[in-house]
Scaffold this motif. Structure first.
Motif, short mmCIF file in Angstrom:
data_model
loop_
_atom_site.label_atom_id
_atom_site.label_comp_id
_atom_site.label_asym_id
_atom_site.label_seq_id
_atom_site.Cartn_x
_atom_site.Cartn_y
_atom_site.Cartn_z
N PHE A 1 17.12 20.61 27.07
CA PHE A 1 17.46 20.85 25.67
C PHE A 1 18.91 20.43 25.40
O PHE A 1 19.20 19.79 24.38
N THR B 1 15.65 28.24 18.25
CA THR B 1 14.81 28.03 19.42
C THR B 1 14.09 29.31 19.81
O THR B 1 14.63 30.41 19.68
N ILE C 1 19.37 25.22 13.89
CA ILE C 1 18.53 24.85 15.02
C ILE C 1 18.12 26.16 15.66
O ILE C 1 18.94 26.88 16.23
N LYS D 1 12.66 24.60 17.56
CA LYS D 1 12.46 23.92 18.83
C LYS D 1 12.02 24.93 19.89
O LYS D 1 12.40 26.09 19.85
N LYS D 2 11.24 24.45 20.83
CA LYS D 2 10.77 25.29 21.94
C LYS D 2 11.87 25.36 23.00
O LYS D 2 12.40 24.34 23.43
N VAL E 1 20.18 17.73 22.44
CA VAL E 1 20.90 18.17 21.24
C VAL E 1 22.39 17.88 21.40
O VAL E 1 23.02 18.38 22.32
N ILE F 1 15.28 23.85 11.76
CA ILE F 1 14.59 23.03 12.76
C ILE F 1 14.19 23.96 13.90
O ILE F 1 15.05 24.58 14.53
N GLN G 1 14.51 23.94 31.30
CA GLN G 1 14.37 23.75 29.85
C GLN G 1 15.73 23.74 29.17
O GLN G 1 15.96 22.95 28.24
#
Length: 86
Positions: free
Chosen positions: A62, A30, A28, A49-50, A66, A47, A58
């Motif tokens: 997040f 980011t 993951i 993600k922003k 998750v 993966i 944020q």
């Protein structure tokens, strides 16, 4: 196995993302501007993600999205952490 990496758009974060992808881990990854990086999105198990690690809202959103228990390892490679360490 899953690793969570912040700041994978360059440097050690990018190379670490590639390394764990090659080892068949789920990564993951980011970054603030994921639309600027197409290399990592094409790697198996990655993966993108922003997430802006300087934005507490944020981070909270997040974290809710998750499941923490699924993450085996956290690598905070973003240079943004330098500002908070001083």
């Amino acid at each position: 196995k899953t690793i969570f990496i912040t700041g994978p758009s360059s440097g050690i974060g990018k190379e670490t993302t590639k390394f764990f992808s090659d080892k068949s881990w789920r990564v993951i990854a980011t970054m603030r501007n994921p639309e600027k990086d197409s290399d990592l999105a094409n790697l198996p198990g990655v993966i993108i993600k922003k997430l802006d690690v300087t934005d507490s809202e944020q981070i909270l959103n997040f974290a809710v999205a998750v499941p923490v228990l699924s993450v085996v390892f956290l690598l905070p490679s973003s240079d943004q952490y330098q500002e908070y360490a001083q």
